[in-house]
Design a protein around this motif. Structure first.
Motif, PDB file in Angstrom:
ATOM      1  N   ILE A   1     -56.652   1.224 -35.137  1.00 17.48           N
ATOM      2  CA  ILE A   1     -55.255   1.197 -35.125  1.00 17.48           C
ATOM      3  C   ILE A   1     -54.633   0.272 -33.955  1.00 17.48           C
ATOM      4  N   ARG A   2     -53.522  -0.785 -34.265  1.00 17.97           N
ATOM      5  CA  ARG A   2     -52.953  -1.650 -33.323  1.00 17.97           C
ATOM      6  C   ARG A   2     -51.531  -1.387 -33.038  1.00 17.97           C
ATOM      7  N   CYS A   3     -51.055  -1.932 -32.043  1.00 20.59           N
ATOM      8  CA  CYS A   3     -49.823  -1.821 -31.691  1.00 20.59           C
ATOM      9  C   CYS A   3     -48.853  -2.769 -32.603  1.00 20.59           C
ATOM     10  N   ARG A   4     -47.758  -1.975 -33.170  1.00 21.15           N
ATOM     11  CA  ARG A   4     -47.074  -2.800 -34.230  1.00 21.15           C
ATOM     12  C   ARG A   4     -46.388  -3.897 -33.733  1.00 21.15           C
ATOM     13  N   PHE A   5     -46.168  -3.865 -32.401  1.00 19.01           N
ATOM     14  CA  PHE A   5     -45.307  -4.818 -31.657  1.00 19.01           C
ATOM     15  C   PHE A   5     -46.168  -6.147 -31.089  1.00 19.01           C
ATOM     16  N   CYS A   6     -47.172  -5.853 -30.529  1.00 21.30           N
ATOM     17  CA  CYS A   6     -48.053  -7.162 -29.946  1.00 21.30           C
ATOM     18  C   CYS A   6     -49.393  -7.295 -30.442  1.00 21.30           C
ATOM     19  N   GLY A   7     -49.801  -6.265 -31.364  1.00 18.61           N
ATOM     20  CA  GLY A   7     -51.166  -6.579 -31.976  1.00 18.61           C
ATOM     21  C   GLY A   7     -52.427  -5.934 -31.427  1.00 18.61           C
ATOM     22  N   GLN A   8     -52.118  -5.280 -29.944  1.00 17.07           N
ATOM     23  CA  GLN A   8     -53.200  -5.050 -29.310  1.00 17.07           C
ATOM     24  C   GLN A   8     -53.841  -3.672 -29.924  1.00 17.07           C
TER      25      GLN A   8
ATOM     26  N   ASP B   1     -50.243  13.023 -23.580  1.00 13.58           N
ATOM     27  CA  ASP B   1     -50.446  12.214 -24.786  1.00 13.58           C
ATOM     28  C   ASP B   1     -51.255  11.068 -24.682  1.00 13.58           C
ATOM     29  N   ILE B   2     -52.635  11.111 -25.225  1.00 11.80           N
ATOM     30  CA  ILE B   2     -53.471   9.983 -25.056  1.00 11.80           C
ATOM     31  C   ILE B   2     -53.136   8.555 -25.741  1.00 11.80           C
ATOM     32  N   PHE B   3     -52.531   8.734 -26.693  1.00 11.65           N
ATOM     33  CA  PHE B   3     -51.854   7.621 -27.193  1.00 11.65           C
ATOM     34  C   PHE B   3     -50.735   6.763 -26.521  1.00 11.65           C
ATOM     35  N   MET B   4     -49.942   7.556 -25.624  1.00 17.04           N
ATOM     36  CA  MET B   4     -49.021   6.905 -25.210  1.00 17.04           C
ATOM     37  C   MET B   4     -49.108   6.809 -23.570  1.00 17.04           C
ATOM     38  N   ALA B   5     -50.408   6.966 -23.177  1.00 11.38           N
ATOM     39  CA  ALA B   5     -50.856   6.885 -21.634  1.00 11.38           C
ATOM     40  C   ALA B   5     -50.937   5.697 -21.164  1.00 11.38           C
ATOM     41  N   THR B   6     -51.105   4.526 -22.142  1.00  9.67           N
ATOM     42  CA  THR B   6     -51.303   3.026 -21.762  1.00  9.67           C
ATOM     43  C   THR B   6     -50.552   2.203 -22.613  1.00  9.67           C
ATOM     44  N   PRO B   7     -49.263   2.370 -22.475  1.00  7.61           N
ATOM     45  CA  PRO B   7     -48.394   1.194 -23.241  1.00  7.61           C
ATOM     46  C   PRO B   7     -48.654  -0.110 -23.062  1.00  7.61           C
ATOM     47  N   CYS B   8     -48.945  -0.859 -24.052  1.00  5.88           N
ATOM     48  CA  CYS B   8     -49.401  -2.343 -23.796  1.00  5.88           C
ATOM     49  C   CYS B   8     -48.221  -3.379 -23.739  1.00  5.88           C
ATOM     50  N   CYS B   9     -47.041  -3.134 -24.173  1.00  6.12           N
ATOM     51  CA  CYS B   9     -46.094  -3.968 -24.212  1.00  6.12           C
ATOM     52  C   CYS B   9     -44.785  -3.335 -24.150  1.00  6.12           C
ATOM     53  N   ALA B  10     -43.500  -4.134 -23.718  1.00 11.24           N
ATOM     54  CA  ALA B  10     -42.517  -3.899 -23.216  1.00 11.24           C
ATOM     55  C   ALA B  10     -41.569  -2.769 -24.377  1.00 11.24           C
ATOM     56  N   GLU B  11     -41.976  -3.262 -25.544  1.00  3.79           N
ATOM     57  CA  GLU B  11     -41.510  -2.242 -26.644  1.00  3.79           C
ATOM     58  C   GLU B  11     -41.676  -0.727 -26.492  1.00  3.79           C
TER      59      GLU B  11
ATOM     60  N   VAL C   1     -42.861   8.516 -25.264  1.00  3.64           N
ATOM     61  CA  VAL C   1     -43.847   9.231 -26.200  1.00  3.64           C
ATOM     62  C   VAL C   1     -43.074   9.307 -27.761  1.00  3.64           C
ATOM     63  N   LYS C   2     -43.388   8.380 -28.475  1.00  3.00           N
ATOM     64  CA  LYS C   2     -42.809   7.770 -29.949  1.00  3.00           C
ATOM     65  C   LYS C   2     -43.576   8.174 -30.873  1.00  3.00           C
ATOM     66  N   PRO C   3     -43.154   8.391 -32.146  1.00  3.49           N
ATOM     67  CA  PRO C   3     -43.993   8.634 -33.535  1.00  3.49           C
ATOM     68  C   PRO C   3     -45.415   7.517 -33.636  1.00  3.49           C
ATOM     69  N   LEU C   4     -46.437   8.139 -33.793  1.00  3.96           N
ATOM     70  CA  LEU C   4     -47.645   7.191 -34.035  1.00  3.96           C
ATOM     71  C   LEU C   4     -47.216   6.037 -35.025  1.00  3.96           C
ATOM     72  N   THR C   5     -46.578   6.185 -36.078  1.00  4.48           N
ATOM     73  CA  THR C   5     -46.193   5.154 -37.253  1.00  4.48           C
ATOM     74  C   THR C   5     -45.133   4.342 -36.311  1.00  4.48           C
ATOM     75  N   TYR C   6     -44.494   4.837 -35.761  1.00  2.00           N
ATOM     76  CA  TYR C   6     -43.659   3.611 -34.978  1.00  2.00           C
ATOM     77  C   TYR C   6     -44.280   2.926 -33.912  1.00  2.00           C
ATOM     78  N   CYS C   7     -45.449   3.123 -33.358  1.00  2.00           N
ATOM     79  CA  CYS C   7     -46.069   2.324 -32.470  1.00  2.00           C
ATOM     80  C   CYS C   7     -47.271   1.592 -33.054  1.00  2.00           C
ATOM     81  N   PHE C   8     -47.766   2.082 -34.022  1.00  2.47           N
ATOM     82  CA  PHE C   8     -49.287   1.680 -34.415  1.00  2.47           C
ATOM     83  C   PHE C   8     -49.394   1.558 -35.838  1.00  2.47           C
ATOM     84  N   THR C   9     -50.147   0.455 -36.311  1.00  2.00           N
ATOM     85  CA  THR C   9     -50.396   0.149 -37.578  1.00  2.00           C
ATOM     86  C   THR C   9     -51.700  -0.127 -37.893  1.00  2.00           C
TER      87      THR C   9
END
Length: 411
Positions: free
Chosen positions: A319-326, A342-352, A392-400
């Motif tokens: 899965i990748r960040c929807r905003f920066c692709g990381q 929350d392990i998915f939200m513990a390392t935010p990769c971009c300003a969004e 902490v945001k929904p997974l489908t909001y943050c990732f693709t």
């Protein structure tokens, strides 16, 4: 009339106490609390009417919640699980955790009475010593060798985990590849572990792991006790994290869980590693299979991610960040245990990922970073003043699951 004894603080108390004073839900509401099997607590409110004793199982579950709270408190964040367990009821730890120890009376805080011991405790301790001596004398060199190999993954440098001592089970497991005969379970350590496991409400619904072959999916350098949770932290297997997970799932009659990403069904085991993946707590329900729990007085959701998704074993699991692709990477997480954030939200990769959930303005400067667990805590937006777990945001909001689409929901 029931015989009476003098309490540690001078008050008189009956040999049987008819009410469990646990602030959370009692695990045995129809059973009275017998003093010889109880844990005694003290309330800071001298006129507290709630009682002074808990079922031992109820205390273990309640204590697990207090320990989870302690993990997020000041200097205790840097303590190991063992240190938090040892310090909790001393001044060193209790001064940090007392806010999570509210009493039913609503006017005081509970604390374990460390100076009190149940009637007959000295006699039982002497009997336990005799049993341990007999157990040690009955263990054969072959049995000792199997036990030592089962708990020395890191020191032995073995590329694949050895078989752990176990008993046959009808639960879904894997056939043990190791031809060695499992050691007889005679030691006091294992007897107490079984008692605690039963007391946690497991009722035998969890699988017994017969080997570690599922972890052969990992790169060989990761098959060790640093990457895979093998042993309990507490004395005699009384690990607060394990008790918390097993009692929570047993209360929901869930011997299996689902991965939050791929929906794969995973068996929950009665000993570490508890699952072929890892658990975590989140203030947001990422999937309908996540189990709602109360921790520190706040609603959390016990969620699981499988080992394949953590390791990104194939492109479909990436899965990748929807905003920066990381890419999101969970390969550094310890398997078979639980994280309190929350392990998915513990390392935010971009300003969004750092924007308010209400006004969508940034909560932090672009280069400002917090501790892993702090991203799961409620914060007040400096712009709109709304208090929320904004990071902490929904997974489908943050990732693709693809690089370019703006949105895609996984199965």
């Amino acid at each position: 009339m029931a015989p009476r004894r003098q309490g540690a603080t001078g008050e008189r108390e009956t040999e049987e106490s008819h009410g469990c004073c646990v602030p959370s839900e009692c695990l045995r509401p129809r059973e009275s609390v017998r003093i010889e099997d109880a844990v005694r607590v003290l309330c800071s409110n001298d006129t507290c009417p709630a009682g002074r004793h808990m079922h031992r199982e109820c205390f273990d579950q309640w204590e697990a919640g207090v320990l989870a709270y302690l993990k997020s408190c000041g200097r205790a964040r840097s303590w190991s699980e063992r240190q938090r367990h040892q310090n909790l009821w001393t001044k060193k730890g209790y001064d940090l955790a007392f806010k999570a120890c509210g009493c039913r009376c609503g006017r005081g805080h509970l604390k374990k009475d460390l100076d009190w011991s149940p009637p007959g405790a000295a006699i039982r301790a002497e009997e336990d010593k005799k049993k341990r001596r007999r157990a040690r004398s009955s263990r054969t060199p072959a049995a000792i060798d199997v036990r030592s190999r089962a708990f020395s993954l890191s020191s032995s440098g073995s590329c694949s985990p050895p078989s752990a001592p176990s008993e046959p089970s009808t639960s879904p497991t894997h056939a043990p590849p190791n031809p060695l005969t499992p050691a007889k379970r005679n030691s006091k350590h294992e007897i107490v572990s079984d008692r605690i496991r039963a007391g946690a409400g497991a009722n035998g619904i969890f699988s017994r792991r017969l080997d570690f072959s599922t972890f052969n999916l990992l790169p060989k350098h990761k098959v060790n006790s640093y990457q895979i949770k093998i042993e309990d932290e507490g004395n005699h297997g009384n690990d607060d994290t394990r008790l918390f997970i097993l009692s929570t799932l047993a209360g929901q009659h869930k011997p299996k869980v689902s991965c939050a990403l791929c929906k794969e069904t995973l068996h929950v085991f009665d000993r570490y590693p508890l699952v072929d993946g890892t658990f975590f707590l989140s203030p947001r329900q990422h999937t309908s299979s996540a189990v709602e729990v109360k921790v520190e007085g706040r609603t959390q959701y016990l969620t699981c991610v499988c080992m394949g998704c953590l390791e990104r074993c194939d492109p479909e699991r990436t899965i990748r960040c929807r905003f920066c692709g990381q890419k999101w990477d969970g390969s550094s997480l310890v398997l078979g245990t639980m994280y309190s954030y929350d392990i998915f939200m513990a390392t935010p990769c971009c300003a969004e990922r750092l924007k308010c959930n209400n006004c969508y303005k940034p909560l932090l400067h672009p280069h400002q970073r917090l501790n892993y667990s702090d991203y799961s805590h409620p914060v007040t937006c400096p712009h709109c003043r709304v208090l929320d777990t904004h990071f902490v945001k929904p997974l489908t909001y943050c990732f693709t699951k693809r690089v370019f689409p703006l949105f895609q929901q996984w199965p």
